[in-house]
Scaffold this motif. Structure first.
Motif, short mmCIF file in Angstrom:
data_model
loop_
_atom_site.label_atom_id
_atom_site.label_comp_id
_atom_site.label_asym_id
_atom_site.label_seq_id
_atom_site.Cartn_x
_atom_site.Cartn_y
_atom_site.Cartn_z
N ALA A 71 -2.95 3.13 -1.79
CA ALA A 71 -3.77 3.83 -0.79
C ALA A 71 -4.51 2.82 0.08
CB ALA A 71 -4.75 4.77 -1.50
N HIS A 72 -5.01 1.76 -0.53
CA HIS A 72 -5.71 0.72 0.23
C HIS A 72 -4.76 0.04 1.20
CE1 HIS A 72 -8.70 -2.39 0.98
NE2 HIS A 72 -7.79 -3.32 0.70
N ALA A 74 -2.05 1.28 2.55
CA ALA A 74 -1.73 2.20 3.64
C ALA A 74 -2.85 2.22 4.68
CB ALA A 74 -1.50 3.60 3.08
N GLU A 75 -4.11 2.20 4.22
CA GLU A 75 -5.25 2.19 5.14
C GLU A 75 -5.30 0.89 5.93
OE1 GLU A 75 -8.65 2.79 2.69
OE2 GLU A 75 -8.20 4.90 2.27
N GLN A 76 -5.12 -0.23 5.25
CA GLN A 76 -5.16 -1.52 5.91
C GLN A 76 -4.03 -1.66 6.92
OE1 GLN A 76 -7.62 -4.04 5.46
NE2 GLN A 76 -8.60 -2.27 4.54
N ALA A 78 -2.48 0.74 8.55
CA ALA A 78 -2.76 1.60 9.69
C ALA A 78 -3.80 0.96 10.61
CB ALA A 78 -3.25 2.97 9.22
N ALA A 79 -4.80 0.32 10.01
CA ALA A 79 -5.84 -0.33 10.81
C ALA A 79 -5.27 -1.52 11.59
CB ALA A 79 -6.99 -0.79 9.91
#
Length: 203
Positions: A71-72, A74-76, A78-79
């Motif tokens: 999950a981390h 995927a967030e990174q 995307a950012a």
């Protein structure tokens, strides 16, 4: 590549668009691990970000469970694609040991990526070849670079060749002298940079 032995299982029909690289460390290190720093320098001017996992950010030594790490990531990812103004499918994911494994699981679960860079991938725990960490390999459809030491207790060359055959995407392996941390930082970095360049060119 000096003493390295490279084997190309297959090649993509054409090179993917590569707009940036996200790198992750092994379980016992952080984003400043020497191999990651060397890779960032070698791929310049390609945008590159070395990313720590949540357990490191909170000062813990216990690695995150895969669902938290993925999950981390995927967030990174995307950012980064937003910051760099690139398509999600143009970002390459990769890292050392645990970090590479988490990136491979993220891609297998659908996180967009142009390719995977797996440095010292932990195929199984040392001395426990029956506990393979390969159940997701069949879902990896992007080009993959695997760089490991010939004496790595986390996986022999024969075990890798057998298990990597499950990956549908094109796989390139490079074997270096040494164990789980070959400590050939500049050589590893050059291999990664060269592979990404050839990949982008469709070679």
């Amino acid at each position: 590549m000096g003493q390295a032995d490279a084997v190309n299982f297959s090649q993509p029909d054409r090179g993917p668009s590569i707009g940036g690289l996200l790198l992750t460390p092994g379980a016992g290190a952080d984003r400043h691990q020497r191999t990651l720093v060397a890779v960032e320098q070698a791929v310049a001017p390609l945008p590159c970000e070395r990313v720590d996992f949540p357990y490191r950010l909170r000062g813990s030594r216990m690695p995150d469970k895969p669902e938290v790490a993925i999950a981390h990531l995927a967030e990174q990812a995307a950012a980064l694609v937003d910051r760099w103004g690139i398509a999600p499918q143009a970002l390459v994911l990769g890292g050392r040991s645990y970090g590479g494994r988490m990136c491979s699981m993220a891609v297998a679960q659908g996180v967009p990526a142009a390719a995977l860079v797996l440095l010292s991938y932990p195929l199984h725990p040392p001395g426990k070849p029956e506990r393979l960490r390969t159940e997701h390999f069949g879902q990896i459809r992007v080009p993959v670079l695997v760089v490991s030491g010939r004496g790595d207790p986390f996986g022999t060359t024969q075990e890798f060749e057998r298990e990597l055959a499950a990956i549908p995407g094109p796989v390139t392996t490079v074997w270096l002298p040494g164990g789980h941390d070959p400590r050939r930082y500049d050589e590893v970095a050059g291999i990664v940079a060269g592979w990404l360049g050839e990949l982008a060119a469709g070679g």
